[in-house]
Write a protein that holds these residues in place. Structure first.
Motif, short mmCIF file in Angstrom:
data_model
loop_
_atom_site.label_atom_id
_atom_site.label_comp_id
_atom_site.label_asym_id
_atom_site.label_seq_id
_atom_site.Cartn_x
_atom_site.Cartn_y
_atom_site.Cartn_z
N GLU A 189 -116.16 -58.49 58.22
CA GLU A 189 -116.43 -57.07 57.96
C GLU A 189 -117.83 -56.88 57.38
OE1 GLU A 189 -114.14 -55.09 59.08
OE2 GLU A 189 -112.14 -55.86 58.64
N GLN A 223 -117.08 -49.94 63.18
CA GLN A 223 -116.08 -49.79 62.11
C GLN A 223 -116.74 -49.65 60.73
OE1 GLN A 223 -112.49 -52.13 62.24
NE2 GLN A 223 -112.91 -52.79 64.32
N TYR A 257 -107.02 -58.99 71.68
CA TYR A 257 -105.71 -59.64 71.67
C TYR A 257 -104.69 -58.74 70.96
CZ TYR A 257 -107.95 -63.98 73.12
OH TYR A 257 -108.63 -64.93 73.82
N GLU A 294 -102.83 -53.91 61.50
CA GLU A 294 -102.37 -53.47 62.83
C GLU A 294 -100.90 -53.07 62.78
OE1 GLU A 294 -103.50 -56.90 65.13
OE2 GLU A 294 -101.56 -57.85 64.87
N ARG A 324 -106.00 -49.46 65.16
CA ARG A 324 -104.96 -50.24 64.46
C ARG A 324 -103.72 -50.39 65.32
NH1 ARG A 324 -107.86 -52.86 62.29
NH2 ARG A 324 -109.33 -51.71 63.54
N1 LIG Z 1 -107.25 -66.15 70.47
C1 LIG Z 1 -106.22 -65.38 70.18
N2 LIG Z 1 -105.04 -65.53 70.80
C2 LIG Z 1 -103.98 -64.77 70.53
N3 LIG Z 1 -103.99 -63.76 69.62
C3 LIG Z 1 -105.13 -63.56 68.96
C4 LIG Z 1 -106.31 -64.35 69.20
N4 LIG Z 1 -107.29 -63.87 68.39
C5 LIG Z 1 -106.75 -62.84 67.69
N5 LIG Z 1 -105.47 -62.64 68.03
C6 LIG Z 1 -104.58 -61.60 67.50
O1 LIG Z 1 -105.20 -60.34 67.80
C7 LIG Z 1 -105.02 -59.43 66.72
C8 LIG Z 1 -106.37 -58.93 66.23
O2 LIG Z 1 -107.08 -60.04 65.67
P1 LIG Z 1 -108.01 -59.83 64.41
O3 LIG Z 1 -107.30 -59.03 63.35
O4 LIG Z 1 -108.57 -61.14 64.04
O5 LIG Z 1 -109.14 -58.94 65.07
P2 LIG Z 1 -110.38 -58.23 64.42
O6 LIG Z 1 -111.49 -58.33 65.38
O7 LIG Z 1 -110.61 -58.73 63.02
O8 LIG Z 1 -109.89 -56.73 64.39
P3 LIG Z 1 -110.39 -55.49 63.50
O9 LIG Z 1 -111.77 -55.81 63.03
O10 LIG Z 1 -110.32 -54.34 64.45
O11 LIG Z 1 -109.39 -55.35 62.41
C9 LIG Z 1 -104.21 -60.18 65.67
O12 LIG Z 1 -102.84 -59.86 65.86
C10 LIG Z 1 -104.46 -61.63 65.99
O13 LIG Z 1 -103.38 -62.45 65.58
#
Ligand SMILES: Nc1ncnc2c1ncn2[C@@H]1O[C@H](COP(=O)(O)OP(=O)(O)OP(=O)(O)O)[C@@H](O)[C@H]1O
Length: 341
Positions: free
Chosen positions: A16, A44, A75, A267, A305
């Protein structure tokens, strides 16, 4: 200080990064220069009021760490939710598993006469969501908690439990004590304030008198309970408390009421984003320039989300005061939502 931390940590990971202020970035760079991985999403950036400066921070990181990896696969969300998020100005994301989503994945828009009608419909919809799948996570999100008042009241009346992210989180020991002594406290009579006083007394009697931090936690929890007693019974108020967890713990099944800012990084299987009216989102204090652009990012954070299904709501009228029933204008981004839903 930086030297001390440098010796402790071999590598530094910062998530973040769009929420960092230049001063915070300077601290990170002093500790982790040359061995830091940054992750972030300019779409964001919603903490400029707290000093975050996403453009300056991304420029400084790019200048210092030239290897950049684009993350463009989702994902989390179903194709309709991803498409909607892109419409709100985010980088378009490709769905990792486009064929694995059921037919109920979609984005809906709903317009109601007023917040009472909206609350009634949401109670019925959430009841259906939880009846269809008891393990489902449902998030009802608004730009401001005030916009959630009628919904919280309707849920209380309908006896639907939810976790209220507006309340301070409760450390597990205090939550356990409060739940354990609730039946005895309720037995003192019908007066809610007396019930709460009894509950606090019972819990306090179980804690060592010199354990000041835990006693403080108990006082904070009881103060928060007291704030909500006017609108809901003690039992329901306590059910709405959120246990204190680490920020990356998964959201537990059930219904959650939260703001866009509180929902950062979380989420939900089903997301309801309510209050798509001018003054609510965008907030009445942020009507132009960069402040208005940041409001769109708050909307994007709320929308992104959702995993399976996303519902946006707005009302046509609202009671501004107990005697003033006035028309509401749709949010300036309503047409964007209409276009992609
Ligand atoms: N390589 C992967 N394979 C399967 N599921 C995944 C993978 N990477 C992430 N996920 C799943 O996708 C979802 C989103 O991942 P994550 O929270 O890390 O994303 P993010 O980019 O930090 O999102 P945001 O910044 O919008 O909150 C989670 O449920 C996570 O478990």
């Amino acid at each position: 200080m930086a030297r001390l931390y440098r010796e402790h940590f071999a590598v530094v990971l910062v998530d973040e990064v769009q929420d960092l202020s230049p001063l915070q970035l300077g601290m990170v760079q002093a500790i982790g220069a040359g061995r830091t991985t940054y992750a972030g999403d300019p779409a964001q950036g919603i903490y400029s009021f707290a000093g975050a400066r996403p453009s300056a921070v991304f420029a400084a990181i790019r200048a210092a760490a030239p290897t950049e990896v684009g993350l463009d696969v989702s994902y989390r969300s179903s194709p309709p939710v991803n498409q909607l998020a892109a419409e709100l100005g985010a980088t378009p994301l490709r769905c990792a598993t486009p064929d694995n989503w059921a037919d109920d994945c979609r984005v809906d828009l709903r317009v109601f006469e007023d917040t009472a009608a909206e609350a009634e419909a949401l109670v019925a919809a959430v009841r259906r969501d939880l009846a269809d799948d008891a393990n489902c996570t449902v998030g009802v999100m608004a730009r401001n908690f005030r916009r959630m008042t009628d919904i919280a009241r309707a849920l209380d009346l309908a006896g639907i439990d939810y976790q209220d992210w507006y309340q301070p989180t409760v450390v597990p020991q205090i939550a356990e004590l409060l739940h354990r002594h609730l039946p005895e406290a309720l037995a003192v009579g019908a007066d809610r304030a007396e019930q709460l006083a009894a509950l606090e007394r019972l819990c306090r009697s179980q804690l060592p008198p010199d354990d000041a931090p835990t006693l403080d936690e108990l006082s904070i929890a009881c103060e928060a309970l007291s704030d909500r007693l006017a609108t809901s019974p003690l039992q329901q108020t306590l059910a709405a408390f959120r246990p204190h967890t680490t920020s990356n713990a998964p959201v537990p099944p059930g219904l959650h009421l939260l703001t866009g800012h509180a929902g950062k990084g979380q989420e939900f299987d089903v997301g309801y984003v309510i209050g798509l009216e001018e003054g609510s989102i965008p907030d009445f204090r942020s009507t132009k320039g960069e402040a208005l652009t940041e409001e769109l990012r708050v909307l994007h954070v709320m929308a992104s989300r959702a995993r399976r299904r996303l519902v946006f709501t707005r009302v046509e009228n609202r009671w501004r005061t107990p005697r003033w029933y006035a028309a509401e204008r749709p949010s300036c981004w309503w047409h964007l939502l209409e276009r992609s839903s």
